[in-house]
Design a protein around this motif. Structure first.
Motif, mmCIF file in Angstrom:
data_model
loop_
_atom_site.group_PDB
_atom_site.id
_atom_site.type_symbol
_atom_site.label_atom_id
_atom_site.label_comp_id
_atom_site.label_asym_id
_atom_site.label_seq_id
_atom_site.Cartn_x
_atom_site.Cartn_y
_atom_site.Cartn_z
ATOM 1 N N ASN A 21 0.855 -1.186 0.000
ATOM 2 C CA ASN A 21 0.000 0.000 0.000
ATOM 3 C C ASN A 21 0.886 1.228 0.000
ATOM 4 O O ASN A 21 2.052 1.172 0.382
ATOM 5 N N GLU A 22 0.324 2.322 -0.460
ATOM 6 C CA GLU A 22 1.105 3.524 -0.713
ATOM 7 C C GLU A 22 1.732 4.140 0.538
ATOM 8 O O GLU A 22 2.699 4.884 0.427
ATOM 9 N N LEU A 23 1.228 3.826 1.714
ATOM 10 C CA LEU A 23 1.784 4.398 2.942
ATOM 11 C C LEU A 23 2.842 3.523 3.595
ATOM 12 O O LEU A 23 3.903 3.994 3.983
ATOM 13 N N SER A 24 2.545 2.227 3.736
ATOM 14 C CA SER A 24 3.471 1.359 4.469
ATOM 15 C C SER A 24 4.399 0.558 3.571
ATOM 16 O O SER A 24 5.331 -0.065 4.052
ATOM 17 N N GLY A 25 4.168 0.535 2.284
ATOM 18 C CA GLY A 25 5.058 -0.160 1.368
ATOM 19 C C GLY A 25 4.759 -1.635 1.240
ATOM 20 O O GLY A 25 3.606 -2.056 1.338
ATOM 21 N N TRP A 26 5.811 -2.427 1.053
ATOM 22 C CA TRP A 26 5.689 -3.836 0.727
ATOM 23 C C TRP A 26 5.826 -4.740 1.939
ATOM 24 O O TRP A 26 6.668 -4.518 2.800
ATOM 25 N N SER A 27 5.020 -5.786 1.954
ATOM 26 C CA SER A 27 5.164 -6.838 2.952
ATOM 27 C C SER A 27 4.887 -8.175 2.278
ATOM 28 O O SER A 27 4.249 -8.230 1.226
ATOM 29 N N VAL A 28 5.403 -9.216 2.887
ATOM 30 C CA VAL A 28 5.078 -10.572 2.459
ATOM 31 C C VAL A 28 4.207 -11.144 3.568
ATOM 32 O O VAL A 28 4.510 -10.999 4.755
ATOM 33 N N ALA A 29 3.111 -11.739 3.167
ATOM 34 C CA ALA A 29 2.150 -12.283 4.132
ATOM 35 C C ALA A 29 1.837 -13.727 3.775
ATOM 36 O O ALA A 29 1.965 -14.139 2.622
ATOM 37 N N VAL A 30 1.450 -14.472 4.789
ATOM 38 C CA VAL A 30 0.992 -15.848 4.575
ATOM 39 C C VAL A 30 -0.427 -15.954 5.114
ATOM 40 O O VAL A 30 -0.839 -15.189 5.988
ATOM 41 N N GLU A 31 -1.156 -16.903 4.564
ATOM 42 C CA GLU A 31 -2.511 -17.147 5.056
ATOM 43 C C GLU A 31 -2.434 -18.033 6.282
ATOM 44 O O GLU A 31 -1.793 -19.079 6.260
ATOM 45 N N ASP A 32 -3.111 -17.601 7.345
ATOM 46 C CA ASP A 32 -3.173 -18.456 8.528
ATOM 47 C C ASP A 32 -4.229 -19.533 8.299
ATOM 48 O O ASP A 32 -4.828 -19.615 7.223
ATOM 49 N N ARG A 33 -4.473 -20.349 9.288
ATOM 50 C CA ARG A 33 -5.419 -21.462 9.114
ATOM 51 C C ARG A 33 -6.859 -21.006 8.921
ATOM 52 O O ARG A 33 -7.699 -21.777 8.487
ATOM 53 N N LEU A 34 -7.124 -19.745 9.251
ATOM 54 C CA LEU A 34 -8.472 -19.220 9.063
ATOM 55 C C LEU A 34 -8.609 -18.472 7.744
ATOM 56 O O LEU A 34 -9.665 -17.941 7.431
ATOM 57 N N VAL B 62 -1.368 -12.708 7.309
ATOM 58 C CA VAL B 62 -0.533 -12.283 8.431
ATOM 59 C C VAL B 62 0.828 -11.886 7.862
ATOM 60 O O VAL B 62 1.494 -12.711 7.219
ATOM 61 N N ASP B 63 1.223 -10.621 8.070
ATOM 62 C CA ASP B 63 2.535 -10.179 7.611
ATOM 63 C C ASP B 63 3.633 -10.935 8.336
ATOM 64 O O ASP B 63 3.602 -11.049 9.562
ATOM 65 N N VAL B 64 4.601 -11.438 7.581
ATOM 66 C CA VAL B 64 5.741 -12.135 8.180
ATOM 67 C C VAL B 64 7.060 -11.456 7.832
ATOM 68 O O VAL B 64 8.092 -11.786 8.413
ATOM 69 N N ALA B 65 7.037 -10.502 6.900
ATOM 70 C CA ALA B 65 8.238 -9.755 6.540
ATOM 71 C C ALA B 65 7.819 -8.425 5.929
ATOM 72 O O ALA B 65 6.791 -8.346 5.263
ATOM 73 N N ARG B 66 8.613 -7.399 6.178
ATOM 74 C CA ARG B 66 8.331 -6.079 5.623
ATOM 75 C C ARG B 66 9.609 -5.514 5.028
ATOM 76 O O ARG B 66 10.666 -5.588 5.650
ATOM 77 N N LEU B 67 9.499 -4.948 3.834
ATOM 78 C CA LEU B 67 10.631 -4.299 3.177
ATOM 79 C C LEU B 67 10.748 -2.896 3.744
ATOM 80 O O LEU B 67 9.829 -2.088 3.603
ATOM 81 N N SER B 68 11.856 -2.609 4.410
ATOM 82 C CA SER B 68 12.023 -1.299 5.043
ATOM 83 C C SER B 68 12.417 -0.246 4.000
ATOM 84 O O SER B 68 12.805 -0.569 2.884
#
Length: 133
Positions: free
Chosen positions: A70-83, A87-93
């Motif tokens: 998103n334009e404010l927080s940038g890039w993240s890698v997320a995985v789907e939880d069991r539901l 859930v973000d697991v890494a963020r590009l600073s």
């Protein structure tokens, strides 16, 4: 009684920002070797993107992986939880809109690194207590 609308329906909206974001995301999708058929771009309320990734993260081998922006927080890698929630697991600073090549290099690094034994608590639904009446 006749009512005339004062709204000009022939207004030509400037979609230059949307085209620019689409081009930016497309460069990243292409750089990752994807076709983009499992990707989407949102324009409101914030400009953002979702890109389904091929492969799995070493720490979460049984979870689908997505690249989210998103334009404010940038890039993240997320995985789907069991539901099925992301859930973000890494963020590009750094800059929320880095060069596409930097994003591609970062994602490829995450997908091909060794397992680091993360805490999996976020991926196991909590037990719900039994309410006795």
């Amino acid at each position: 009684m006749t009512m005339e609308s004062e709204i000009d329906f022939d207004i030509d909206f400037d979609d230059a920002v949307a085209r620019e974001v689409r081009s930016y995301i497309s460069e990243i999708v292409t750089g990752l070797g994807l076709r983009g058929d499992s990707s989407c771009i949102d324009a409101e309320p914030l400009t953002g993107a979702y890109v389904a990734l091929d492969g799995r993260l070493p720490d979460f081998p049984s979870h689908y992986v997505a690249l989210v922006w998103n334009e404010l927080s940038g890039w993240s890698v997320a995985v789907e939880d069991r539901l099925g929630d992301l859930v973000d697991v890494a963020r590009l600073s750094g800059d929320p809109r880095p060069a596409p090549a930097d994003v591609v290099r970062w994602v490829n690094g995450l997908l091909h690194r060794e397992q680091t034994n993360r805490d999996f608590a976020a991926f196991v639904p909590e037990q719900r207590g039994i309410v006795l009446s």
